[in-house]
Enzyme design. Structure first.
Site, PDB file in Angstrom:
ATOM      1  N   PRO A  40       9.427 -38.570  -3.663  1.00  0.00           N
ATOM      2  CA  PRO A  40      10.250 -37.199  -4.185  1.00  0.00           C
ATOM      3  C   PRO A  40      10.402 -36.323  -3.073  1.00  0.00           C
ATOM      4  O   PRO A  40       9.260 -36.094  -2.711  1.00  0.00           O
ATOM      5  CB  PRO A  40      10.462 -36.720  -5.873  1.00  0.00           C
ATOM      6  CG  PRO A  40       9.546 -37.823  -6.597  1.00  0.00           C
ATOM      7  CD  PRO A  40       8.816 -38.702  -4.620  1.00  0.00           C
ATOM      8  N   ARG A  41      11.763 -35.447  -2.813  1.00  0.00           N
ATOM      9  CA  ARG A  41      11.609 -34.424  -1.892  1.00  0.00           C
ATOM     10  C   ARG A  41      10.733 -33.274  -2.171  1.00  0.00           C
ATOM     11  O   ARG A  41      10.622 -32.726  -1.814  1.00  0.00           O
ATOM     12  CB  ARG A  41      13.524 -35.124  -1.546  1.00  0.00           C
ATOM     13  CG  ARG A  41      12.914 -33.236  -0.191  1.00  0.00           C
ATOM     14  CD  ARG A  41      14.778 -33.411   0.000  1.00  0.00           C
ATOM     15  NE  ARG A  41      15.154 -32.321   1.383  1.00  0.00           N
ATOM     16  CZ  ARG A  41      14.541 -32.475   2.707  1.00  0.00           C
ATOM     17  NH1 ARG A  41      13.919 -33.669   2.744  1.00  0.00           N
ATOM     18  NH2 ARG A  41      14.765 -31.823   3.127  1.00  0.00           N
ATOM     19  N   GLU A  54      12.218 -30.482   8.968  1.00  0.00           N
ATOM     20  CA  GLU A  54      12.179 -29.644  10.297  1.00  0.00           C
ATOM     21  C   GLU A  54      10.278 -29.189  10.405  1.00  0.00           C
ATOM     22  O   GLU A  54      10.478 -29.321  11.379  1.00  0.00           O
ATOM     23  CB  GLU A  54      13.325 -28.663   9.482  1.00  0.00           C
ATOM     24  CG  GLU A  54      14.481 -29.059   9.520  1.00  0.00           C
ATOM     25  CD  GLU A  54      14.662 -29.485   8.478  1.00  0.00           C
ATOM     26  OE1 GLU A  54      16.419 -30.016   8.282  1.00  0.00           O
ATOM     27  OE2 GLU A  54      13.530 -29.429   7.537  1.00  0.00           O
TER      28      GLU A  54
END
Length: 263
Positions: free
Chosen positions: A250-251, A38
């Site tokens: 990875p997030r 976002e």
């Protein structure tokens, strides 16, 4: 305790500022995005706003530490970066009372009742950009007990820009006033930044040259456990493309150790 908060800037989550508000008394625009995805979607709009209004103070908040680590060095100098306050009355009142925004721009699915209701009480306009609502959230909010509450919250928004017709219908079914819903497409592409895109493209080309132009594919923003699925897919792909290179992202940065153990 899980390492998801900044070790020294966590008081910002309670509405306590870590920097001075620029130009006290002047208008200020607050952009809020929860995480890295976002936040990256908000960046073109933030940059565009900074170009159109050079002297306007801009505040950008995110919730996650991963977003902070990436975005903090990508902002124009006029933008102040803070961690978003928790959506509880004391933190919200403290945060809004200090920063005094004239406009709040929320990204995607950031619908926080205390924030929105507090802003409405103070006459602060709130817009939801790239608005989306998952089917799970829609079903949860459509129940008789929750519908009046979410309808009240959505009625306080000044503008909703949905990502698709489906998203627009969901907001309307939850009683968002139709005249507040307007389409603008995906804002990630609405105000492009040519220099930034060229820089990103050159980074990819440099990466390919570094690995002798090997074919590359990337699994980005993966959650814990998904690396096992990706590795099985990669095992099948290298049968057809022996030199194929996989990049795992990875997030959450703290999951890198877990990914390295699996690999």
């Amino acid at each position: 305790m899980r390492g998801l908060e900044h070790p020294s800037r966590w008081p910002e989550r309670l509405g306590r500022p870590s920097v001075a508000r620029p130009r006290s008394g002047s208008p200020l625009v607050w952009f809020h995005a929860v995480s890295l995805g976002e936040g990256m979607a908000a960046l073109p709009v933030v940059r565009h706003c900074a170009r159109l209004h050079p002297g306007l103070p801009i505040l950008l908040t995110t919730t996650t530490l991963s977003a902070f680590e990436v975005i903090k060095d990508m902002l124009p100098d006029v933008v102040v970066y803070q961690f978003a306050p928790l959506d509880c009355p004391d933190a919200i009142e403290s945060f809004i009372g200090y920063w005094k925004p004239s406009l709040i721009l929320l990204m995607e699915s950031e619908l926080w009742p205390n924030l929105i209701m507090s802003a409405a009480e103070k006459g602060i306009a709130v817009a939801l950009l790239n608005a989306r609502m998952s089917l799970k959230s829609f079903n949860r909010w459509s129940v008789p007990l929750g519908l009046p509450l979410v309808s009240l919250m959505l009625s306080k928004l000044s503008l909703v820009i949905p990502l698709s017709t489906t998203q627009a219908v969901r907001f309307q079914l939850l009683h968002t006033p139709p005249y507040k819903i307007h389409f603008a497409g995906d804002l990630k592409y609405a105000v492009g930044d040519v220099e930034v895109r060229e820089k990103e493209l050159n980074t990819i080309k440099d990466l390919q040259r570094q690995f002798n132009d090997r074919p590359i594919w990337m699994a980005a923003s993966i959650h814990r456990g998904e690396e096992e699925v990706i590795l099985r897919v990669h095992g099948e792909l290298i049968k057809a493309y022996p030199s194929l290179l996989l990049i795992l992202v990875p997030r959450h940065p703290q999951d890198i150790k877990n990914v390295s153990l699996v690999c």
